[in-house]
Design a protein around this motif. Structure first.
Motif, mmCIF file in Angstrom:
data_model
loop_
_atom_site.group_PDB
_atom_site.id
_atom_site.type_symbol
_atom_site.label_atom_id
_atom_site.label_comp_id
_atom_site.label_asym_id
_atom_site.label_seq_id
_atom_site.Cartn_x
_atom_site.Cartn_y
_atom_site.Cartn_z
ATOM 1 N N VAL A 21 -0.831 -7.472 -4.917
ATOM 2 C CA VAL A 21 -1.139 -7.422 -3.483
ATOM 3 C C VAL A 21 0.146 -7.416 -2.667
ATOM 4 N N VAL A 32 -4.913 -4.029 2.093
ATOM 5 C CA VAL A 32 -5.442 -4.524 0.820
ATOM 6 C C VAL A 32 -6.574 -5.519 1.049
ATOM 7 N N VAL A 34 -8.399 -8.436 -0.952
ATOM 8 C CA VAL A 34 -8.175 -9.324 -2.091
ATOM 9 C C VAL A 34 -9.505 -9.962 -2.464
#
Length: 258
Positions: A21, A32, A34
């Protein structure tokens, strides 16, 4: 101004996933999502960063991976997916019922299947290609004793990688895997800290000996390899399993080593 590309990283709250990440966010045109099963693993995510979104849930549940894809596509076109989520459970086939053994295998395999299915469907629906990177292990080829569920699942993930690359290459979808050696993470540090000092020192020496480069890897080194496989720089690489293991898998046991 370039369009933001979005990515999903499963098991992204800690260790290798978190390093991936962090590496992806070094590029200004990336966002991104997560995904991690443990909400506590997402506590480091800053609430003010619009390019970084956390989601807690089971990466083996396609309803959860679908939600992750929704969040990613709200940030920008989905460009890549990293199946990193894993469960470490040892088991011996002569002492564990087959149903329990299979459940352990599925716990590691299901996130890669669910994540890949979601990614492929979204890439195809959007009408563009994309990249998937599955995180495997040297154990897919050379298992450690007692790690049957993990080694079996990782071998299946490497087969899944090749099959997906063949099935969906015509749609511009690339699928690759990284097969990791021993990597220093919070988990490995906690494991060593829980051992007596002499035993911990022996383990450290043994890990150094197992890797021809003389040391375990660092999560940032894995992240660089994953970022490469997600990037246009690897545009003609698909169906590959890239060892990121300091030559551990290439090393044969030497009967005269001791």
């Amino acid at each position: 101004m370039s369009t933001v590309r979005s990515f999903v990283v499963t098991g992204g709250g800690r260790g290798v996933g978190r390093a991936v990440v962090t590496r992806l966010l070094r590029d200004d045109d990336t966002a991104v999502v997560v995904l991690d099963h443990d909400p506590a693993a997402l506590s480091w995510l800053p609430s003010t960063r619009t390019r970084l979104v956390g989601l807690s849930g089971d990466a083996g549940d396609d309803r959860v991976t679908g939600r992750a894809a929704d969040l990613a596509e709200a940030l920008g076109p989905l460009a890549g997916w990293v199946n990193n989520a894993a469960v470490f459970r040892d088991a011996w086939i002569d002492s564990v019922p087959p149903s329990e053994l299979l459940a352990h295998i599925v716990a590691n395999l299901a996130p890669a299947v669910a994540g890949s299915a979601t990614a492929v469907r979204r890439f195809r629906a959007a009408g563009h290609g994309g990249a998937i990177v599955n995180v495997s292990s040297h154990q897919a080829q050379r298992p450690v004793r007692g790690a049957l569920p993990y080694a079996t699942a990782k071998a299946a993930i490497e087969g899944l990688t090749r099959a997906l690359a063949v099935d969906h290459g015509p749609h511009g979808i690339r699928v690759n895997a990284v097969a990791l050696g021993s990597i220093d993470t919070e988990r490995s540090e906690a494991y060593l800290a829980a051992r007596p000092p002499d035993e911990a020192a022996r383990i450290v020496d043994e890990l150094a000996r197992l890797h021809p480069l003389g040391r375990p890897g660092d999560a940032t080194e894995v992240a660089e390899a994953v970022a490469f496989l997600l990037s246009p720089a690897s545009s003609f690489i698909s169906g590959a399993v890239l060892p990121v293991d300091g030559a551990r898998a290439a090393r044969g046991a030497d009967p005269e080593a001791r």
